[in-house]
Design an enzyme around this catalytic site. Structure first.
Site, PDB file in Angstrom:
ATOM      1  N   HIS A  33       0.835  -1.209   0.000  1.00 56.06           N
ATOM      2  CA  HIS A  33       0.000   0.000   0.000  1.00 56.06           C
ATOM      3  C   HIS A  33       0.866   1.256   0.000  1.00 56.06           C
ATOM      4  O   HIS A  33       2.045   1.206   0.340  1.00 56.06           O
ATOM      5  CB  HIS A  33      -0.935   0.024   1.223  1.00 56.06           C
ATOM      6  CG  HIS A  33      -2.142  -0.844   1.054  1.00 56.06           C
ATOM      7  ND1 HIS A  33      -2.114  -2.202   1.271  1.00 56.06           N
ATOM      8  CD2 HIS A  33      -3.409  -0.551   0.663  1.00 56.06           C
ATOM      9  CE1 HIS A  33      -3.314  -2.705   1.022  1.00 56.06           C
ATOM     10  NE2 HIS A  33      -4.117  -1.736   0.648  1.00 56.06           N
TER      11      HIS A  33
ATOM     12  N   LYS B 175      -1.182   4.969   4.393  1.00 55.95           N
ATOM     13  CA  LYS B 175      -2.124   4.023   5.005  1.00 55.95           C
ATOM     14  C   LYS B 175      -1.873   3.959   6.506  1.00 55.95           C
ATOM     15  O   LYS B 175      -0.738   3.826   6.961  1.00 55.95           O
ATOM     16  CB  LYS B 175      -1.987   2.644   4.364  1.00 55.95           C
ATOM     17  CG  LYS B 175      -3.027   1.664   4.895  1.00 55.95           C
ATOM     18  CD  LYS B 175      -3.255   0.506   3.971  1.00 55.95           C
ATOM     19  CE  LYS B 175      -4.265  -0.485   4.552  1.00 55.95           C
ATOM     20  NZ  LYS B 175      -5.583   0.116   4.774  1.00 55.95           N
TER      21      LYS B 175
HETATM   22  N1  NAD Z   1     -12.754  -0.766   1.786  1.00 59.50           N
HETATM   23  C1  NAD Z   1     -12.006  -0.358   0.754  1.00 59.50           C
HETATM   24  O1  NAD Z   1     -12.122  -0.858  -0.389  1.00 59.50           O
HETATM   25  C2  NAD Z   1     -11.000   0.750   0.984  1.00 59.50           C
HETATM   26  C3  NAD Z   1     -10.216   1.221  -0.072  1.00 59.50           C
HETATM   27  C4  NAD Z   1      -9.334   2.265   0.175  1.00 59.50           C
HETATM   28  C5  NAD Z   1      -9.247   2.831   1.441  1.00 59.50           C
HETATM   29  N2  NAD Z   1     -10.013   2.305   2.461  1.00 59.50           N
HETATM   30  C6  NAD Z   1     -10.001   2.892   3.804  1.00 59.50           C
HETATM   31  O2  NAD Z   1     -10.757   4.103   3.753  1.00 59.50           O
HETATM   32  C7  NAD Z   1     -10.301   4.988   4.784  1.00 59.50           C
HETATM   33  C8  NAD Z   1     -10.035   6.363   4.189  1.00 59.50           C
HETATM   34  O3  NAD Z   1      -8.935   6.277   3.281  1.00 59.50           O
HETATM   35  P1  NAD Z   1      -8.397   7.579   2.508  1.00 59.50           P
HETATM   36  O4  NAD Z   1      -7.184   7.136   1.805  1.00 59.50           O
HETATM   37  O5  NAD Z   1      -9.514   8.204   1.724  1.00 59.50           O
HETATM   38  O6  NAD Z   1      -8.031   8.542   3.744  1.00 59.50           O
HETATM   39  P2  NAD Z   1      -7.828  10.107   3.727  1.00 59.50           P
HETATM   40  O7  NAD Z   1      -6.979  10.419   4.916  1.00 59.50           O
HETATM   41  O8  NAD Z   1      -7.411  10.597   2.387  1.00 59.50           O
HETATM   42  O9  NAD Z   1      -9.301  10.705   3.980  1.00 59.50           O
HETATM   43  C9  NAD Z   1      -9.979  10.663   5.201  1.00 59.50           C
HETATM   44  C10 NAD Z   1     -10.906  11.881   5.268  1.00 59.50           C
HETATM   45  O10 NAD Z   1     -11.702  11.715   6.447  1.00 59.50           O
HETATM   46  C11 NAD Z   1     -11.727  12.954   7.132  1.00 59.50           C
HETATM   47  N3  NAD Z   1     -11.927  12.698   8.561  1.00 59.50           N
HETATM   48  C12 NAD Z   1     -11.028  12.164   9.429  1.00 59.50           C
HETATM   49  N4  NAD Z   1     -11.548  12.132  10.654  1.00 59.50           N
HETATM   50  C13 NAD Z   1     -12.801  12.619  10.552  1.00 59.50           C
HETATM   51  C14 NAD Z   1     -13.845  12.849  11.483  1.00 59.50           C
HETATM   52  N5  NAD Z   1     -13.671  12.601  12.802  1.00 59.50           N
HETATM   53  N6  NAD Z   1     -15.007  13.357  11.048  1.00 59.50           N
HETATM   54  C15 NAD Z   1     -15.161  13.676   9.734  1.00 59.50           C
HETATM   55  N7  NAD Z   1     -14.205  13.494   8.803  1.00 59.50           N
HETATM   56  C16 NAD Z   1     -13.053  12.978   9.212  1.00 59.50           C
HETATM   57  C17 NAD Z   1     -10.380  13.600   6.848  1.00 59.50           C
HETATM   58  O11 NAD Z   1     -10.430  15.024   7.039  1.00 59.50           O
HETATM   59  C18 NAD Z   1     -10.149  13.207   5.397  1.00 59.50           C
HETATM   60  O12 NAD Z   1     -10.688  14.188   4.510  1.00 59.50           O
HETATM   61  C19 NAD Z   1      -9.074   4.293   5.406  1.00 59.50           C
HETATM   62  O13 NAD Z   1      -9.479   3.593   6.567  1.00 59.50           O
HETATM   63  C20 NAD Z   1      -8.644   3.298   4.331  1.00 59.50           C
HETATM   64  O14 NAD Z   1      -7.971   2.191   4.870  1.00 59.50           O
HETATM   65  C21 NAD Z   1     -10.877   1.293   2.241  1.00 59.50           C
END
Ligand code: NAD
Length: 258
Positions: free
Chosen positions: A143, A147
């Site tokens: 990744h 992450k």
């Molecule tokens: N299930 C899947 O297929 C899949 C795929 C990719 C990523 N993910 C997961 O998705 C999650 C997000 O990944 P990302 O790369 O987009 O992260 P990222 O850090 O780019 O985005 C997270 C967003 O959430 C916001 N945030 C954080 N805490 C918050 C809160 N308390 N209230 C409101 N907003 C809040 C942040 O400001 C940010 O804009 C991670 O846990 C990642 O592992 C899952």
């Protein structure tokens, strides 16, 4: 029109969900929820908290791609409003997912997929099918550097499926007892009896290789996501499906036609 709220709308995944929903004919973004709510967007209102959003706007489905420390509170709030949830944020245990779903009202559904790509779901199914025939199995997942959790949710689930599929076969590969004192962890983390190795490097989005070995042969199953668009058909399918579901549903395979 399905009315969608996106928690984490300014993040990498949340931003891709906003674009995908906007491009679909049968759904619309009604609001976002993000810590960075003071950022401007003319397209839809953005709130700091789920409670604030759901008391202000009528929402059918909340999608959550935030972070492991936040997702449980977000989902608990949405389900207590009877709002269906499509969750991709990893880091929630099965016990926590069950606890959250038990508090849903009005038949709301908690749909969680550790991986929303069809290719990764098939990789896991193929790994489970191969498991009874190969004593050795190891997972290497790759990744990007931002992450927050290791191993990935996909690797954790793949290890569990291999363990379920093994049917009594046990590996003869050496384990952590063979690691040098100055290189602990060389054999990976043991998850359900399967060594898992997590690579973090710029250049990757999300990849995973499952390696099976037996005498004289190796079977390797590999999946790469090079773009976050690869997750979007699965997320949209989740948004379209949750209205007809109830309680806890884990895994895209439950709504994909396999
Ligand atoms: N299930 C899947 O297929 C899949 C795929 C990719 C990523 N993910 C997961 O998705 C999650 C997000 O990944 P990302 O790369 O987009 O992260 P990222 O850090 O780019 O985005 C997270 C967003 O959430 C916001 N945030 C954080 N805490 C918050 C809160 N308390 N209230 C409101 N907003 C809040 C942040 O400001 C940010 O804009 C991670 O846990 C990642 O592992 C899952």
């Amino acid at each position: 029109m399905i009315k969608v709220a996106v928690a984490g709308c300014f993040g990498r995944m949340g931003g891709a969900v906003v674009n995908a929903v906007n491009a679909a004919d049968d759904m619309q973004i009604v609001c976002g929820i993000d810590l960075k709510a003071d950022r401007n967007t003319d397209a839809f209102p953005v709130y700091h908290e789920v409670e604030e959003a759901l008391s202000s706007i009528d929402v059918d489905v909340m999608v959550d791609f935030t972070q492991p420390t936040t997702v449980a509170d977000n989902v608990a709030c949405a389900l207590s409003h009877g709002v269906d949830c499509v969750v991709g944020t990893t880091g929630l245990s099965n016990a926590k997912l069950e606890e959250l779903a038990a508090k849903a009202i009005d038949g709301a559904c908690l749909f969680f997929a550790p991986n929303f790509t069809t290719g990764a779901v098939l990789m896991m199914q193929f790994a489970k099918a191969a498991a009874p025939y190969f004593p050795e199995a190891e997972i290497v997942e790759f990744h990007h550097c931002n992450k927050k959790d290791a191993p990935s949710g996909t690797a954790m689930l793949t290890a569990r499926l291999i363990s379920e599929g093994r049917g009594g076969i046990s590996s003869t590969a050496p384990g952590s007892e063979t690691e040098l004192d100055e290189a602990k962890g060389a054999r990976g983390a043991l998850v359900n009896g399967v060594p898992v190795h997590s690579v973090r490097s710029n250049g990757f989005v999300a990849s995973q290789e499952v390696i099976f070995g037996s005498l004289g042969q190796v079977l390797s199953i590999k999946h790469d996501s090079w773009d976050r668009e690869s997750y979007m058909p699965g997320v949209l399918l989740g948004i379209r499906s949750v209205g007809a579901l109830e309680g806890l549903v884990v895994g895209l395979e439950n709504i994909m036609e396999l």
